[in-house]
Design a protein around this motif. Structure first.
Motif, PDB file in Angstrom:
ATOM      1  N   ASN A 286     -28.262 -26.515  -3.311  1.00 40.56           N
ATOM      2  CA  ASN A 286     -27.642 -25.569  -2.395  1.00 40.56           C
ATOM      3  C   ASN A 286     -28.726 -24.886  -1.569  1.00 40.56           C
ATOM      4  N   GLY A 295     -23.481 -25.525  -0.160  1.00 43.30           N
ATOM      5  CA  GLY A 295     -23.615 -26.669  -1.050  1.00 43.30           C
ATOM      6  C   GLY A 295     -23.960 -27.913  -0.249  1.00 43.30           C
ATOM      7  N   ARG A 296     -24.982 -28.662  -0.688  1.00 41.88           N
ATOM      8  CA  ARG A 296     -25.433 -29.796   0.105  1.00 41.88           C
ATOM      9  C   ARG A 296     -25.342 -31.126  -0.646  1.00 41.88           C
ATOM     10  N   CYS A 312     -21.275 -28.076  -8.886  1.00 41.70           N
ATOM     11  CA  CYS A 312     -21.169 -27.921  -7.435  1.00 41.70           C
ATOM     12  C   CYS A 312     -20.345 -26.712  -7.015  1.00 41.70           C
ATOM     13  N   ALA A 316     -21.650 -22.386  -7.975  1.00 43.43           N
ATOM     14  CA  ALA A 316     -21.862 -21.797  -6.649  1.00 43.43           C
ATOM     15  C   ALA A 316     -21.070 -20.500  -6.511  1.00 43.43           C
ATOM     16  N   VAL A 328     -18.867 -19.481   0.103  1.00 51.57           N
ATOM     17  CA  VAL A 328     -19.540 -20.724  -0.264  1.00 51.57           C
ATOM     18  C   VAL A 328     -18.978 -21.815   0.628  1.00 51.57           C
TER      19      VAL A 328
END
Length: 394
Positions: A286, A295-296, A312, A316, A328
């Motif tokens: 993230n 979030g990536r 994930c 987060a 988020v």
């Protein structure tokens, strides 16, 4: 040169632009040492992409950074790339390319103003304070001129802000609307406080998922800044390769990107690691913005039920609540996020197409698409997990 005249320059490397000049436009809110609204248009992030070989020769992303000046002062910048494909953009134009090429046209190369591989909304026409109207207009017009002068098929400004989309439409660019899923923090004091806002059935489902995930036989750790060690990137690279190979065939980011990120970006990063017997087996990457957690990437070398949701989405949310973040953003696509408290929101892009026939066809398509996306967002929101006001808690 008269004071009001704006000059646009194009640079094939960000090393030609000082970090001070770039960030004065990209993240003026961080000038006092605070966090940028998001780190993705900062000099350090874009330079890491370039220095690591994630963009540049052989990638289909050829940097052409735009810089607007009045006399000797940089008043605006934009991350631009000449593209030879449509990968890594998340706002898809494959059908436009296929139709144009079937009709005998050449769609590639094209010009893209974007953050590569990053479906995150943010300013794309970046202005120094005091030039919020002059600089974006000059950059947009300069990008159109660059596209036309080099006989590129089109210009695309992706994941821009709603204000940029409106301003771009006013000067003749074609606006497009998409959607993705965001979690909004309604001043929750804890994760249980968030769960209390959901229907009882959804609460039970999420609690069960968290318990299932936590039973994978190890521990979860959320690391940022100096808590992140170089060895953690060795583990995350394995996770990232696994996900990249399944989704894209070849991962977009190189291994060198994570080494550079460790040196220049680790204060911008939240790395969630699932470890068993001290060995990382899964992780989520993230990035931390001023009021948003982004979030990536996610990956794993072992398959455990619900661990993806925990690492994930729920970790987060935990972090956002604990640090007072407003939202988020969990990345592109994924209706499975809806049941976990992430609701659909609009995303925006702008397009300019040189061929009048293709431009007219795309304009008609976008009008129909906007109506459809609006209906989808309304319907999906109604299926969200939150308790209905005045209704039954079920």
């Amino acid at each position: 040169m008269p004071e009001h005249t704006v000059e646009i320059s194009v640079f094939p490397s960000l090393a030609a632009v000082s970090a001070q000049d770039w960030d004065a436009c990209a993240c003026p809110e961080a000038a006092g040492g605070g966090r940028p609204i998001d780190p993705f248009t900062t000099h350090r992030f874009l330079l890491a992409l370039e220095q690591s070989g994630s963009v540049g020769p052989g990638t289909g992303w050829a940097p052409q950074y735009l810089v607007a000046r009045v006399q000797d002062q940089v008043i605006g910048v934009a991350p631009a790339y000449v593209k030879s494909h449509s990968q890594g953009e998340y706002i898809f134009d494959h059908s436009w390319a296929n139709a144009y090429e079937r009709a005998g046209g050449r769609y590639y190369p094209k010009l893209q103003i974007a953050v590569p591989f990053t479906p995150v909304t943010g300013r794309r026409l970046l202005a120094r304070p005091g030039f919020e109207t002059t600089a974006p207009t000059a950059l947009a017009q300069g990008a159109v001129q660059l596209t036309a002068n080099n006989r590129l098929s089109s210009l695309h400004i992706t994941f821009c802000t709603g204000n940029e989309a409106q301003a771009g439409a006013e000067i003749g660019l074609l606006p497009r609307i998409g959607q993705q899923y965001h979690w909004e923090n309604a001043d929750y004091a804890s994760f249980d406080d968030f769960l209390a806002a959901l229907s009882s059935r959804k609460r039970k489902t999420i609690r069960k998922e968290r318990a299932t995930a936590q039973a994978f036989g190890g521990t979860l750790r959320a690391l940022t800044g100096d808590q992140i060690q170089p060895a953690h990137w060795d583990a995350f690279w394995r996770f990232y390769q696994d996900t990249g190979a399944r989704k894209w065939g070849t991962p977009y980011l190189t291994r060198a990107f994570f080494d550079i990120a460790h040196q220049t970006l680790r204060d911008d990063i939240l790395l969630v690691l699932a470890e068993r017997d001290g060995i990382p087996i899964a992780g989520a990457l993230n990035f931390i913005g001023r009021d948003t957690l982004f979030g990536r990437y996610w990956g794993a070398v072992e398959d455990h039920p619900c661990l993806h949701f925990e690492a994930c989405y729920y970790q987060a949310i935990d972090y956002a609540i604990a640090h007072g973040l407003a939202r988020v953003e969990a990345g592109a696509q994924g209706e499975h996020k809806l049941a976990r408290g992430y609701l659909p929101v609009e995303t925006h892009s702008l397009h300019w197409i040189a061929d009048p026939g293709l431009s007219d066809a795309v304009e008609r398509f976008l009008a129909a698409e906007r109506a459809a996306v609006g209906e989808d967002i309304e319907i999906l929101t109604s299926y969200g997990p939150f308790r209905k006001t005045g209704g039954h808690d079920q």
